[in-house]
Design an enzyme around this catalytic site. Sequence first.
Site, PDB file in Angstrom:
ATOM      1  N   TYR A 159      80.044  37.329   9.388  1.00  0.00           N
ATOM      2  CA  TYR A 159      79.161  36.369   8.723  1.00  0.00           C
ATOM      3  C   TYR A 159      78.337  37.033   7.628  1.00  0.00           C
ATOM      4  O   TYR A 159      77.746  38.089   7.849  1.00  0.00           O
ATOM      5  CB  TYR A 159      78.194  35.752   9.737  1.00  0.00           C
ATOM      6  CG  TYR A 159      78.856  34.934  10.807  1.00  0.00           C
ATOM      7  CD1 TYR A 159      79.647  33.823  10.477  1.00  0.00           C
ATOM      8  CD2 TYR A 159      78.696  35.249  12.154  1.00  0.00           C
ATOM      9  CE1 TYR A 159      80.245  33.056  11.474  1.00  0.00           C
ATOM     10  CE2 TYR A 159      79.287  34.486  13.144  1.00  0.00           C
ATOM     11  CZ  TYR A 159      80.064  33.391  12.791  1.00  0.00           C
ATOM     12  OH  TYR A 159      80.664  32.650  13.772  1.00  0.00           O
ATOM     13  N   ARG A 191      44.856  43.268  31.016  1.00  0.00           N
ATOM     14  CA  ARG A 191      45.860  42.282  31.440  1.00  0.00           C
ATOM     15  C   ARG A 191      45.322  41.712  32.749  1.00  0.00           C
ATOM     16  O   ARG A 191      44.183  41.271  32.796  1.00  0.00           O
ATOM     17  CB  ARG A 191      47.227  42.965  31.547  1.00  0.00           C
ATOM     18  CG  ARG A 191      48.392  42.006  31.524  1.00  0.00           C
ATOM     19  CD  ARG A 191      49.754  42.705  31.402  1.00  0.00           C
ATOM     20  NE  ARG A 191      50.063  43.598  32.532  1.00  0.00           N
ATOM     21  CZ  ARG A 191      51.214  44.259  32.652  1.00  0.00           C
ATOM     22  NH1 ARG A 191      52.172  44.119  31.736  1.00  0.00           N
ATOM     23  NH2 ARG A 191      51.436  45.049  33.695  1.00  0.00           N
ATOM     24  N   LYS A 198      61.364  44.595  39.274  1.00  0.00           N
ATOM     25  CA  LYS A 198      61.165  43.322  38.562  1.00  0.00           C
ATOM     26  C   LYS A 198      62.236  43.156  37.483  1.00  0.00           C
ATOM     27  O   LYS A 198      62.906  44.138  37.110  1.00  0.00           O
ATOM     28  CB  LYS A 198      59.764  43.300  37.941  1.00  0.00           C
ATOM     29  CG  LYS A 198      59.537  44.377  36.899  1.00  0.00           C
ATOM     30  CD  LYS A 198      58.065  44.485  36.521  1.00  0.00           C
ATOM     31  CE  LYS A 198      57.872  45.568  35.476  1.00  0.00           C
ATOM     32  NZ  LYS A 198      56.453  45.919  35.300  1.00  0.00           N
ATOM     33  N   MET A 229      77.911  36.267  18.077  1.00  0.00           N
ATOM     34  CA  MET A 229      77.426  35.892  19.405  1.00  0.00           C
ATOM     35  C   MET A 229      78.201  36.586  20.522  1.00  0.00           C
ATOM     36  O   MET A 229      77.620  37.074  21.489  1.00  0.00           O
ATOM     37  CB  MET A 229      77.504  34.371  19.558  1.00  0.00           C
ATOM     38  CG  MET A 229      76.755  33.852  20.761  1.00  0.00           C
ATOM     39  SD  MET A 229      76.831  32.068  20.924  1.00  0.00           S
ATOM     40  CE  MET A 229      75.763  31.511  19.619  1.00  0.00           C
TER      41      MET A 229
HETATM   42  C1  LIG Z   1      56.310  47.305  35.460  1.00  0.00           C
HETATM   43  C2  LIG Z   1      55.179  47.898  36.194  1.00  0.00           C
HETATM   44  C3  LIG Z   1      55.250  49.211  36.693  1.00  0.00           C
HETATM   45  C4  LIG Z   1      56.404  50.155  36.389  1.00  0.00           C
HETATM   46  O1  LIG Z   1      56.232  50.719  35.103  1.00  0.00           O
HETATM   47  P1  LIG Z   1      57.231  51.841  34.510  1.00  0.00           P
HETATM   48  O2  LIG Z   1      56.566  52.288  33.268  1.00  0.00           O
HETATM   49  O3  LIG Z   1      58.532  51.158  34.230  1.00  0.00           O
HETATM   50  O4  LIG Z   1      57.350  52.893  35.542  1.00  0.00           O
HETATM   51  C5  LIG Z   1      54.201  49.652  37.492  1.00  0.00           C
HETATM   52  N1  LIG Z   1      53.141  48.859  37.743  1.00  0.00           N
HETATM   53  C6  LIG Z   1      53.024  47.612  37.268  1.00  0.00           C
HETATM   54  C7  LIG Z   1      51.821  46.800  37.585  1.00  0.00           C
HETATM   55  C8  LIG Z   1      54.036  47.090  36.462  1.00  0.00           C
HETATM   56  O5  LIG Z   1      53.909  45.846  35.968  1.00  0.00           O
END
Ligand SMILES: *Cc1c(COP(=O)(O)O)cnc(C)c1O
Length: 396
Positions: free
Chosen positions: A277, A148, A49, A325
């Site tokens: 700055y 969550r 992701k 920047m």
């Molecule tokens: C991001 C995520 C992971 C991976 O987590 P890490 O700590 O980076 O290994 C696993 N499961 C879910 C549901 C996630 O959102």
Amino acid sequence: MLSWERSPSLASMRCDRAWVEISLPAIASNVREFKRLLSPRTELMAVVKADAYGHGAVTVAQTALAAGASWLGVATIPEGIELREAGIQSPVLVLGATNTPEQIRAQVRWRLQPTLCTPQQALVFSETLESLNQSVPVHLKIDTGMSRLGVPWQQVAEFVGLVRRLPNLTIASIYSHFATADSPDPTGMQQQQARFQAAIGLLQAVGIPLPRLHFANSAATLTDPALHLDMVRVGLAIYGLYPAEHLKQTVDLQPVLQVKARVTQVKTLEAGTGVSYGYQFIASKEMRLAVVGIGYADGVPRNLSNKMSVLVRGQMVPQVGAITMDQMMLDASSIPDLQVGEVVTLLGCDGASQICAEDWAAKLGTISWEILCGFKHRLPRVPVGQLSAEKQPTVQ
Ligand SMILES: *Cc1c(COP(=O)(O)O)cnc(C)c1O
């Protein structure tokens, strides 16, 4: 592919200013290291992701699959589509919630496997899929304490029963996510694990056949083999970082990402001269100042101003003044003959020295995950080895 890469003149300028170097052999080695921990029945999902935590989703996914991962995890549908458009065929789980008929159609069209978290969502899925005359594998998320996504663990039996009765849905897995797996205190994890087991026990008690079960992120995978179940979902560790200090002895991970930039101007400042700055830095004596072509719009947090160092010719060199920047300044007095075009390492190794994402995270009061995800697309991702000569690289 970034649009400007289609233009040859711009492509040749890829690494003229600042870039991210990715070691694909390190990704492969980290995946193999994790596979070694797992029993043959446990699959490894590479979590890619957020553009593979900023490393470039397609290349990371291809490398991880070749090294032994068999699933990919993404947060969103567009992230999944990017993998499919690159020709990746492995199963892809969308970890985030999707609810609308349009999102459901997109997941069918691109063979992305959805996460279901509520009965309402399951009903919308089933109706939409029926109208499409399609059936899809779905993954049921249980909330065991992260608060969550997921159905509350006490309601798992009803939820699973409902999904089993609904047409056009087949349960491919049941999973949950840890809230405190990176803590040395196991209490929270043990509580979540007990709830998961209780929920699974309820299913077994009413004779529901169990699908694939998965729970562990990087930290949980390293903490306890009993948490590996049928699959582990590994993100951070694939990118060569340890989720916690106390887990550093468990496996040998190779760092993957380096952030580099070039010196764009060098000059001498008189004592008393202000830098950048707001004049947050004033030269206390005559000094050599180097300007470097990377700034907060590239993802170097501005809160590191006057707090970070970079590596130049294997030496630690302090950054001075506010990070701007697109540029930042260094006190390069220790390298009087520093030249324009020389490479500066912001994260990574140079000689015997190393600066890691954890160092930045500690200075900023955040976690290394956020540092990795912060690098912007303005920085090209370049596989290590594509850059040969340090000063004037030949870039493909
Ligand atoms: C991001 C995520 C992971 C991976 O987590 P890490 O700590 O980076 O290994 C696993 N499961 C879910 C549901 C996630 O959102």
